[in-house]
Design a protein around this motif. Structure first.
Motif, mmCIF file in Angstrom:
data_model
loop_
_atom_site.group_PDB
_atom_site.id
_atom_site.type_symbol
_atom_site.label_atom_id
_atom_site.label_comp_id
_atom_site.label_asym_id
_atom_site.label_seq_id
_atom_site.Cartn_x
_atom_site.Cartn_y
_atom_site.Cartn_z
ATOM 1 N N ALA A 1 0.858 -1.186 0.000
ATOM 2 C CA ALA A 1 0.000 0.000 0.000
ATOM 3 C C ALA A 1 0.889 1.229 0.000
ATOM 4 C CB ALA A 1 -0.917 0.018 1.228
ATOM 5 N N PRO A 2 0.436 2.335 -0.598
ATOM 6 C CA PRO A 2 1.221 3.576 -0.532
ATOM 7 C C PRO A 2 1.241 4.101 0.893
ATOM 8 C CG PRO A 2 -0.930 3.984 -1.523
ATOM 9 C CD PRO A 2 -0.814 2.505 -1.364
ATOM 10 N N PRO A 3 2.263 4.851 1.274
ATOM 11 C CA PRO A 3 2.351 5.346 2.653
ATOM 12 C C PRO A 3 1.199 6.271 3.033
ATOM 13 C CG PRO A 3 4.059 6.311 1.256
ATOM 14 C CD PRO A 3 3.435 5.211 0.474
ATOM 15 N N ASP A 4 0.692 7.051 2.083
ATOM 16 C CA ASP A 4 -0.453 7.928 2.333
ATOM 17 C C ASP A 4 -1.643 7.363 1.567
ATOM 18 O OD1 ASP A 4 -2.335 9.885 2.681
ATOM 19 O OD2 ASP A 4 -1.250 11.443 1.576
ATOM 20 N N ARG A 5 -2.662 6.881 2.290
ATOM 21 C CA ARG A 5 -3.794 6.226 1.636
ATOM 22 C C ARG A 5 -4.955 7.170 1.365
ATOM 23 N NH1 ARG A 5 -4.308 0.066 3.997
ATOM 24 N NH2 ARG A 5 -2.091 -0.333 4.261
#
Length: 679
Positions: A639-643
């Motif tokens: 997952a990307p660090p900022d969802r």
């Protein structure tokens, strides 16, 4: 500076062989031209063709727009060195009023590699004409007001950060109901009143709002997932706005819209790799291998308007209307994007949002005769959500971005995005460089392939198309064209020129990757007569051998996993069943351990395990599948660090040692607005 290029002519035959020999000044190896306007191949003394003139035209256009040369140094030698190694200054910085589309045209003319420029002067002329038409339309609007109404008013409804996935007017004009995923959380359904920044959650299960009937019955999509980019699927459910339980109705539904009387639903549904438009539910109107986006039932209940899209997950497409007898007509074709479709308040037009043929964001109205008019020109992404009979509209404004992350080991992901549509396509064996292609507005409409070191240094544009694989030595990239054509593109990652590989028989190439020996390509082609067949193409001869005489399905970006020795591939039959296929023996064996929701990513270095993923909410779960025992072990979550606003994470690419992976994600940051004055 024109006229240096010449057509290749066949050798003369017959009595003409006795004619005098003509000396040509532009023979290979002869350096001739005006420094500052010469194409790189001319500077090197290589053969020139019509694309060399396009480079010169790009240099002239640059100078016309900025009053300075694209390449200029103190000496002729330094200027020619700059042509070979340096990019021209940023045109928009020197001439800020230049239309962005014209900037893209000039940059494409000035590409170092001939294959990265326009294919012909006709293609360039078409692109310039589009800019001229757009400029003329803008000028006309400035002179007479165009079709943009001065009394259009907006009232903002939402103020939190995230993606809006659906929005509708509540019956009776009592408020607005919308579904949103705020701050990286699961999607919820909310009720809001214009003028009040607070929105109340309805307390429903994780769901997206598809439609609301005049009686207050909601059509919901439970556990909806973006199966591939903008292409969504879920479980259709029904529930009352007044409260009570939620009743699941049908699986595999993409979109739904109530008829104006609330007695029937128009739905899009997926079955056996086909998309069906049904109205009412269960009655088939259209079946296609394309995917169908937004749907809307006419005010009289007799027609369904919808968008149809050719490429998986890509919102480019056509606006169509189909009546109860299945008769279909196209109202708008070749749109760069269609994001929302609704009938006008009076029912005599279809309103739709997106990006038009000239790359303009906006709202448009089109009658059943095909006559189109502008409703609203937007400087940014706009999605039409609903239109009420009294002329009010719901729209969302915001940004949509395809981001790219690279992760090494257990370290946090590092963002390696370049422009606005970075799609992860591969990694070099050492994991130090990521292959990706730009698939959004910056490189629209043909897309482009890039290579970037993960240390954050600038990306290198290799050429047109969507890169699908690196050679084992990292020297070459194979790319498919957009739109698909009967050819593949080979781009060098270092010195050399791009090449075009023709597909025998005129079939379209949809995916390709290098065989580990570097001399052959695995290619999936399609044609109206023979959908998606797997071939092996020999680069030296151009010959293509059919490997698998059955329709094959696969994830369009990741393609087909190939073992280290090139013998084994993982294929899916048309019915969804997975098999291990041996190229050497031309035989297959079932792979029952691979479920229908699993996406095979890559063989590991040993060839005994397979990396497998499935879609989770705003992320991916990756497992190792032991091909001998069928045992599965959790490997990593992605997952990307900022969802915030992330509603789709693409299947990652993984190096064979499992040390590095790269993945793309789709993020939307939206604001919902009430619009008055459009009608």
């Amino acid at each position: 500076d024109f006229g240096l290029a010449r057509r290749e002519q066949a050798a003369a035959t017959g009595s003409q062989s006795l004619a005098p020999t003509v000396a040509l000044l532009t023979e290979p190896g002869t350096l001739m031209g005006t420094h500052g306007y010469m194409a790189p191949e001319q500077v090197r003394g290589n053969p020139a063709d019509a694309r060399s003139d396009l480079f010169a035209l790009g240099a002239v256009l640059f100078e016309m727009l900025t009053a300075r040369r694209a390449f200029q140094a103190e000496t002729a030698a330094d200027t020619m060195s700059a042509i070979l190694r340096e990019d021209p200054p940023e045109l928009l910085r020197l001439a800020p009023d230049t239309p962005p589309a014209l900037d893209r045209i000039v940059r494409r003319c000035l590409e170092k590699l001939p294959a990265a420029r326009f294919r012909s002067a006709a293609d360039l002329a078409f692109a310039l004409e589009a800019v001229a038409l757009s400029s003329s339309a803008t000028h006309a609007a400035a002179v007479d007001g165009g079709s943009q109404r001065a009394d259009v008013r907006f009232q903002r409804i939402t103020y939190r950060s995230g993606a809006i996935l659906g929005a509708r007017f509540a019956p009776g004009g009592t408020g607005v109901v919308f579904a949103a995923a705020w701050e990286g959380r699961a999607c919820e359904v909310f009720m809001a009143q214009p003028g009040n920044p607070e929105a109340r959650s309805l307390g429903l299960p994780t769901a997206n709002l598809l439609s609301i009937s005049p009686q207050g019955e909601m059509a919901l999509s439970l556990e909806a997932t973006h199966f591939f980019w903008n292409e969504v699927r879920g479980v259709l459910a029904r529930g009352s706005l007044a409260g009570g339980g939620i009743r699941p109705v049908l699986e595999g539904v993409g979109h739904a819209a109530w008829a104006p009387d609330g007695r029937g639903l128009a739905i899009t549904r997926y079955a056996k790799e086909r998309c069906r438009l049904e109205y009412p539910s269960g009655h088939l109107l259209v079946e296609t291998t394309d995917w169908i986006g937004s749907v809307s039932v006419s005010r009289d209940g007799r027609r369904v308007a919808y968008s149809r899209h050719t490429y998986p997950g890509d919102s480019a497409g056509d606006l169509l209307v189909t009546d109860a007898q299945g008769e279909t007509r196209a109202l708008a074709s070749g749109m760069s994007s269609i994001t929302g479709v609704e009938w006008s308040p009076t029912g005599d037009e279809v309103w739709f949002s997106g990006v038009d043929e000239r790359l303009r964001h906006g709202l448009w109205a089109v009658g059943l005769s095909g006559t189109r008019r502008d409703l609203f020109a937007s400087p940014t992404r706009i999605v039409l959500r609903d239109v009420s009979p009294d002329g009010r509209a719901l729209v969302s404004f915001g940004s949509m971005r395809l981001g790219l992350c690279v992760q090494r080991g257990d370290a946090p992901p590092v963002d390696c995005s370049w422009f606005d549509g970075s799609v992860a396509a591969g990694l070099t064996e050492d994991g130090q460089r990521v292959l990706f292609w730009e698939a959004h507005e910056a490189e629209s409409p043909h897309f482009a392939t890039y290579l970037r070191a993960i240390d954050g240094s600038a990306a290198v544009r290799l050429g047109e198309g969507g890169g699908t694989g690196l050679s084992a030595d990292g020297a070459w990239v194979v790319a498919v064209t957009h739109p698909y054509r009967d050819e593949l593109l080979l781009h060098p990652t270092g010195f050399g020129e791009s090449r075009t590989i023709r597909i025998p028989g005129g079939a379209r190439a949809e995916w390709a990757c290098f065989h580990p020996d570097g001399r052959r390509l695995f290619v999936v082609t399609s044609s109206p007569e023979r959908p998606r067949r797997l071939h092996l193409l020999t680069l030296a001869s151009g010959e293509m051998e059919l490997l698998w005489d059955e329709p094959v399905t696969f994830e369009p970006i990741r393609g087909l996993p190939v073992s280290v020795d090139g013998d084994w591939l993982v294929l899916r039959r048309e019915d969804g069943g997975a098999v291990l296929f041996s190229c050497r023996e031309r035989s297959s064996q079932p792979l029952a351990e691979l479920g229908r929701e699993d996406i095979p990513l890559a063989f590991d270095r040993s060839g005994e395990s397979l990396f497998v993923t499935r879609l989770e909410r705003s992320g991916r779960r990756i497992e190792r599948l032991d091909l001998q025992t069928g045992a599965r072990t959790h490997w990593r979550d992605v997952a990307p660090p900022d969802r915030s606003g992330v509603y789709f994470v693409g299947a990652p690419v993984i190096t064979r040692d499992g040390e590095t992976m790269a993945f793309s994600y789709l993020r939307a940051l939206d604001e919902l607005h009430l619009v008055l004055g459009l009608a």
